[in-house]
Structures are given as structure tokens and as C-alpha cells.
Scaffold this active site. Structure first.
Site, short mmCIF file in Angstrom:
data_model
loop_
_atom_site.label_atom_id
_atom_site.label_comp_id
_atom_site.label_asym_id
_atom_site.label_seq_id
_atom_site.Cartn_x
_atom_site.Cartn_y
_atom_site.Cartn_z
N TYR A 37 39.03 70.08 16.09
CA TYR A 37 38.30 69.23 15.13
C TYR A 37 38.32 69.83 13.72
O TYR A 37 37.95 69.17 12.77
CB TYR A 37 36.84 69.01 15.55
CG TYR A 37 36.62 68.35 16.88
CD1 TYR A 37 37.67 67.76 17.59
CD2 TYR A 37 35.34 68.29 17.45
CE1 TYR A 37 37.45 67.17 18.82
CE2 TYR A 37 35.13 67.69 18.68
CZ TYR A 37 36.18 67.15 19.36
OH TYR A 37 35.95 66.55 20.59
N HIS A 95 39.85 71.88 26.81
CA HIS A 95 39.74 70.55 26.20
C HIS A 95 40.45 69.47 27.01
O HIS A 95 39.91 68.39 27.22
CB HIS A 95 40.30 70.62 24.77
CG HIS A 95 39.76 69.58 23.86
ND1 HIS A 95 39.53 69.80 22.52
CD2 HIS A 95 39.40 68.29 24.08
CE1 HIS A 95 39.06 68.69 21.96
NE2 HIS A 95 38.98 67.76 22.88
P1 NAD Z 1 31.22 57.57 19.86
O1 NAD Z 1 31.26 56.69 21.05
O2 NAD Z 1 30.17 58.60 19.73
O3 NAD Z 1 31.23 56.60 18.59
C1 NAD Z 1 31.10 57.08 17.30
C2 NAD Z 1 31.21 55.91 16.32
O4 NAD Z 1 30.28 54.90 16.68
C3 NAD Z 1 30.84 56.34 14.91
O5 NAD Z 1 31.96 56.82 14.21
C4 NAD Z 1 30.32 55.03 14.33
O6 NAD Z 1 31.39 54.23 13.90
C5 NAD Z 1 29.67 54.37 15.51
N1 NAD Z 1 28.22 54.61 15.63
C6 NAD Z 1 27.57 55.78 15.85
N2 NAD Z 1 26.26 55.58 15.94
C7 NAD Z 1 26.06 54.27 15.75
C8 NAD Z 1 24.90 53.45 15.75
N3 NAD Z 1 23.69 53.96 15.94
N4 NAD Z 1 25.06 52.12 15.55
C9 NAD Z 1 26.30 51.59 15.35
N5 NAD Z 1 27.43 52.29 15.37
C10 NAD Z 1 27.31 53.63 15.57
O7 NAD Z 1 32.70 58.19 19.74
P2 NAD Z 1 33.38 59.60 19.56
O8 NAD Z 1 33.08 60.20 18.24
O9 NAD Z 1 34.78 59.38 19.94
O10 NAD Z 1 32.72 60.54 20.69
C11 NAD Z 1 31.55 61.30 20.48
C12 NAD Z 1 31.84 62.76 20.55
O11 NAD Z 1 32.45 63.09 21.79
C13 NAD Z 1 32.85 63.26 19.52
O12 NAD Z 1 32.29 63.40 18.23
C14 NAD Z 1 33.27 64.57 20.14
O13 NAD Z 1 32.27 65.55 19.94
C15 NAD Z 1 33.34 64.16 21.62
N6 NAD Z 1 34.71 63.78 22.04
C16 NAD Z 1 35.36 64.58 22.91
C17 NAD Z 1 36.61 64.24 23.34
C18 NAD Z 1 37.31 65.14 24.32
O14 NAD Z 1 38.53 64.97 24.53
N7 NAD Z 1 36.62 66.09 24.92
C19 NAD Z 1 37.25 63.07 22.88
C20 NAD Z 1 36.56 62.26 22.00
C21 NAD Z 1 35.29 62.61 21.59
#
Ligand code: NAD
Length: 264
Positions: A37, A95
Site C-alpha cells: 500500500y 498477503h
Molecule cells: P471497502 O469495501 O472498504 O470500500 C471502500 C470504499 O467504499 C471507499 O473508497 C468509498 O468509496 C466507499 N465508502 C466507504 N465508507 C462509505 C460510507 N460510509 N458510505 C458510502 N460509501 C463509503 O473496500 P476496500 O478499501 O477495498 O477494502 C477495505 C480494506 O480492506 C482496504 O483498505 C485494505 O485495508 C483491505 N484490503 C485487503 C485486501 C487484501 O488482499 N488483503 C484487498 C483489498 C482490501
């Protein structure tokens, strides 16, 4: 491990200090980052400046796929710790199993050693399917504490969750909000939100909690960071939970790559 954390994928390093400090001030105690990240320095700065003792916080980071072999996992952890400004993380994750790299068993052995030497209080994996979990556990005799996988109402991962539950592995959901796409407009979720006087995002996060699934929603908008944490006050009914369960689309609901076939 807190049931709700703040995920920082796609948060720029320069913004991470302010947003992480804001999240912690709002009440979050868990932060999920990863070396890929490219924001571990900002996360560490936010933790250092937030005024809450490090001991009250749960900090997780992850080992990237190109560092699974030899002493690379150990060196990668040292580099993450240096960027975070910490001498240990609460959780260190492999990861992706990355079958194309072909060394996730070796990576897992290195994490077992990192836990023994105290650099990682707990160790786990991410994006591991049952076949991968089975292999690393059989090879080392050590099961991961956590498996962090894509999981939201359109992709509920029932089989994997049952497998985790039988073995005491914590299920942690990435993209719990479906990356803020179509999911949050779903009429069933919008209807439940209206009944509870909350938002669809809060309904989704309350559902994860009701299912015993740790969630790490991401937002770079301060008000949404607070809104997502306030989901802890939403109590779904059994009928709400049943209606959300019916939204599962199985494999068709997946947004991200399938770990068994991913080419990275
Ligand atoms: P998420 O499902 O958390 O969605 C985030 C998005 O949803 C934001 O960018 C925004 O556009 C919207 N959002 C957030 N809060 C909101 C609200 N209250 N109302 C309306 N829209 C809203 O998606 P993500 O970021 O892909 O996943 C969360 C976390 O998971 C990441 O930040 C990371 O830490 C982790 N992650 C890990 C992997 C992995 O391979 N291990 C992959 C993806 C994400």
C-alpha cells in the site's frame, strides 16, 4: 483483535498520518495496512502522533508476494517495522498465497519464526483458500490466527467461514462495503437502513459483526470514517440478517481476483 478496523488501501502515504490519527481519535483501535500500500510511514506517523498508547492499538501489515523465499520474509518484516516506526506488529499476514510464485509454505514458516522472536504478536494469512490453509497448517503444525479475505453480502464465503470456524481461525473481511459500489445501493440494504435510521454502509458493517466477521472498511472521507465506526450501534434483527444472507451471489459476487488463479 477489534471487530472493526480502519483499512488504508489506496490512502496516499502523505494523507495517512492525518486520516489514521482521525480514525483513532474517532475511536478505532485497529489499522490494516500492507507493504504494497506504500503508506506504512504515514500510518506509523499517525499512530505516533495520535496520543493513544501503542499498547491500546492493533496494527496489522502484510508481506508482499515477491518476498516469499529464503530470508526475504524476515527482511521484509524488518523493513515494514522500520517504516512503521515500531518494534512489533500485532498481526502480520501473508498477503496472497500466490501459487504462481510457488513459495507460500516457505513464507508461512518465516512468519512462524517472526512470531517466536516477538516481531509479530500474532500471525495470519490473507486470500488463502482451503487448499492453501490446509497445506501450510499440515506442513508446519501452526494454523493462522486470521484469514483476511474478500467478504461482503454479495460474496459471503459460507464454505470458507465454516472451515475457519471449525479450526478457530478468525474470518476478516476485506472490501466489506463492496468497495462502495452497487452493493450500497441494493434495495434490501437501503430498506433495512431506512427502518433502523442508519445508512446502508452501517447495515453492511452491522451484518459482518452479527456474523462474527472482523471488518476493515476504508474511507478517505473523515465523516464516513466516523459513520462506519458508528455501525457498532446498529442492532440487526434476525429477519434483517436472513434478508442479507439471501443477497449472496456466490462466486459471481466476487469483485477482486480469485486467489487460486491470480497471476501475481
Ligand atoms: P471497502 O469495501 O472498504 O470500500 C471502500 C470504499 O467504499 C471507499 O473508497 C468509498 O468509496 C466507499 N465508502 C466507504 N465508507 C462509505 C460510507 N460510509 N458510505 C458510502 N460509501 C463509503 O473496500 P476496500 O478499501 O477495498 O477494502 C477495505 C480494506 O480492506 C482496504 O483498505 C485494505 O485495508 C483491505 N484490503 C485487503 C485486501 C487484501 O488482499 N488483503 C484487498 C483489498 C482490501
Amino acid at each position: 483483535m477489534p471487530m472493526l478496523g480502519y483499512g488504508v488501501w489506496q490512502v496516499a502515504d502523505a494523507e495517512a498520518e492525518t486520516l489514521v490519527a482521525h480514525a483513532i481519535h474517532s475511536g478505532y483501535r485497529s489499522i490494516d495496512t500492507a507493504s504494497i500500500y506504500d503508506n506504512e510511514r504515514g500510518v506509523g506517523a499517525g499512530v505516533a502522533s495520535c496520543g493513544v498508547d501503542r499498547g491500546e492499538l492493533f496494527i496489522a501489515t502484510k508481506l508482499w508476494n515477491d518476498r516469499h523465499r529464503g530470508d526475504e520474509p524476515s527482511r521484509a518484516l524488518d523493513e515494514s517495522l522500520e517504516r512503521l516506526g515500531m518494534d512489533r506488529v500485532d498481526l502480520y499476514l501473508v498477503h496472497w498465497p500466490s501459487p504462481v510464485v510457488g513459495a507460500y509454505e516457505a513464507a508461512w514458516r518465516s512468519l512462524v519464526a517472526a512470531q517466536a522472536d516477538g516481531r509479530a504478536t500474532s500471525i495470519g494469512v490473507s486470500n488463502h483458500a482451503i487448499e492453501h490453509l490446509d497445506r501450510i497448517t499440515t506442513a508446519t503444525g501452526v494454523a493462522p490466527a486470521v484469514n483476511q479475505v474478500e467478504l461482503h453480502p454479495y460474496f459471503q464465503q459460507q464454505e470458507l467461514r465454516a472451515w475457519h470456524a471449525e479450526r478457530g481461525i478468525v474470518t476478516e473481511a476485506w472490501s466489506p462495503l463492496g468497495q462502495g459500489g452497487e452493493l450500497l445501493q441494493d434495495p434490501v440494504l437501503v430498506g433495512i437502513a431506512r427502518e433502523h435510521g442508519c445508512t446502508p454502509a452501517q447495515v453492511v458493517l452491522a451484518w459482518h459483526r452479527a456474523m462474527g466477521i472482523v471488518a476493515i472498511p476504508k474511507s478517505a472521507t473523515p465523516a464516513r470514517i466516523v459513520e462506519n465506526l458508528a455501525s457498532v450501534d446498529v442492532q440487526l434483527t434476525a429477519a434483517d440478517v436472513a434478508a442479507i444472507e439471501a443477497l449472496d451471489r456466490g462466486a459471481a459476487g466476487r469483485i477482486g481476483p480469485d486467489p487460486s488463479t491470480a497471476q501475481f
